[in-house]
Design a protein around this motif. Structure first.
Motif, short mmCIF file in Angstrom:
data_model
loop_
_atom_site.label_atom_id
_atom_site.label_comp_id
_atom_site.label_asym_id
_atom_site.label_seq_id
_atom_site.Cartn_x
_atom_site.Cartn_y
_atom_site.Cartn_z
N PRO A 55 -11.97 -23.14 23.30
CA PRO A 55 -11.44 -24.33 23.97
C PRO A 55 -9.93 -24.22 24.38
CG PRO A 55 -12.46 -24.73 21.89
CD PRO A 55 -12.58 -23.38 22.00
N ASN A 56 -9.08 -23.41 23.53
CA ASN A 56 -7.84 -23.34 24.08
C ASN A 56 -7.54 -22.73 25.41
OD1 ASN A 56 -7.09 -24.97 21.68
ND2 ASN A 56 -6.54 -23.23 20.52
N LYS A 57 -8.54 -21.58 25.67
CA LYS A 57 -8.50 -20.70 26.74
C LYS A 57 -9.11 -21.30 27.87
CE LYS A 57 -7.53 -16.44 23.95
NZ LYS A 57 -7.74 -15.18 23.86
N ARG A 58 -9.91 -22.35 27.54
CA ARG A 58 -10.99 -23.04 28.14
C ARG A 58 -11.85 -21.94 29.21
NH1 ARG A 58 -6.94 -27.21 31.36
NH2 ARG A 58 -6.72 -28.58 29.73
N LEU A 59 -12.22 -21.02 28.19
CA LEU A 59 -13.32 -19.98 28.56
C LEU A 59 -14.70 -20.17 27.53
CD1 LEU A 59 -13.45 -17.15 29.84
CD2 LEU A 59 -12.68 -16.35 27.74
N ILE A 60 -15.74 -19.86 28.31
CA ILE A 60 -17.05 -19.87 27.80
C ILE A 60 -17.52 -18.50 28.17
CG2 ILE A 60 -19.31 -20.92 27.90
CD1 ILE A 60 -18.00 -23.48 28.71
N ILE A 61 -18.35 -17.95 27.10
CA ILE A 61 -19.00 -16.51 27.39
C ILE A 61 -20.31 -16.97 26.93
CG2 ILE A 61 -19.29 -14.24 26.63
CD1 ILE A 61 -16.37 -14.52 25.72
N THR A 62 -21.41 -16.25 28.02
CA THR A 62 -22.74 -16.74 27.89
C THR A 62 -23.56 -15.34 27.22
OG1 THR A 62 -23.36 -15.76 29.92
CG2 THR A 62 -22.96 -18.13 29.51
N ALA A 63 -24.82 -15.41 26.51
CA ALA A 63 -25.46 -14.58 26.09
C ALA A 63 -25.58 -13.26 27.15
CB ALA A 63 -27.01 -14.81 25.74
N SER A 64 -25.59 -13.57 28.42
CA SER A 64 -25.90 -12.43 29.50
C SER A 64 -24.57 -11.74 30.02
CB SER A 64 -26.39 -13.10 30.89
OG SER A 64 -25.47 -14.03 31.46
N GLY A 65 -23.45 -12.17 29.15
CA GLY A 65 -22.25 -11.49 29.46
C GLY A 65 -21.33 -12.21 30.40
N PHE B 74 -18.64 -14.85 32.19
CA PHE B 74 -17.62 -15.72 31.60
C PHE B 74 -17.42 -16.75 32.46
CE2 PHE B 74 -17.12 -11.58 29.66
CZ PHE B 74 -16.22 -11.68 28.76
N TYR B 75 -17.10 -17.80 32.02
CA TYR B 75 -16.83 -19.27 32.97
C TYR B 75 -15.47 -19.61 32.50
CZ TYR B 75 -21.65 -18.81 34.13
OH TYR B 75 -22.91 -18.40 34.55
N ASN B 76 -14.40 -19.85 33.27
CA ASN B 76 -13.31 -20.61 33.15
C ASN B 76 -13.66 -22.12 33.28
OD1 ASN B 76 -11.47 -18.55 32.33
ND2 ASN B 76 -11.53 -17.71 34.56
N VAL B 77 -13.22 -22.94 32.36
CA VAL B 77 -13.49 -24.40 32.64
C VAL B 77 -12.27 -25.04 33.16
CG1 VAL B 77 -13.93 -26.46 31.25
CG2 VAL B 77 -15.10 -24.16 30.61
N ILE B 78 -12.45 -25.88 34.31
CA ILE B 78 -11.62 -26.71 34.83
C ILE B 78 -11.32 -27.84 34.13
CG2 ILE B 78 -10.87 -27.41 37.10
CD1 ILE B 78 -12.09 -25.33 38.23
N GLY B 79 -10.18 -28.45 33.98
CA GLY B 79 -9.68 -29.84 33.33
C GLY B 79 -10.22 -29.92 31.88
N SER B 80 -9.74 -31.00 31.23
CA SER B 80 -9.94 -30.99 29.67
C SER B 80 -11.32 -31.49 29.38
CB SER B 80 -8.95 -31.99 29.53
OG SER B 80 -9.10 -33.29 30.04
#
Length: 62
Positions: free
Chosen positions: A9-19, A21-27
């Motif tokens: 959450p602090n980096k606004r980053l999500i990693i999926t099982a397939s590898g 990476f998603y940068n989340v925009i906004g809070s």
């Protein structure tokens, strides 16, 4: 569609099982979805759309 493995959450980053990476925009927003509606969420419906579907008369969408 791939399962979410890690959320930073602090980096606004999500990693999926397939590898991926998603940068989340906004809070983001806090939302609640009933377990019975979870599949709708997985299929791309927003929490707001799910609420509207649940408010519709029974059988309206079937």
């Amino acid at each position: 569609m791939s399962k979410i493995e890690k959320i930073f959450p602090n980096k606004r980053l999500i990693i999926t099982a397939s590898g991926s990476f998603y940068n989340v925009i906004g809070s983001g927003d806090v939302a609640q979805v009933q377990l019975k509606d979870f599949e709708l969420l997985r299929h791309g419906f927003s929490p707001e759309q799910i609420t509207q579907l649940n408010l519709a008369p029974n059988g309206f969408f079937h």
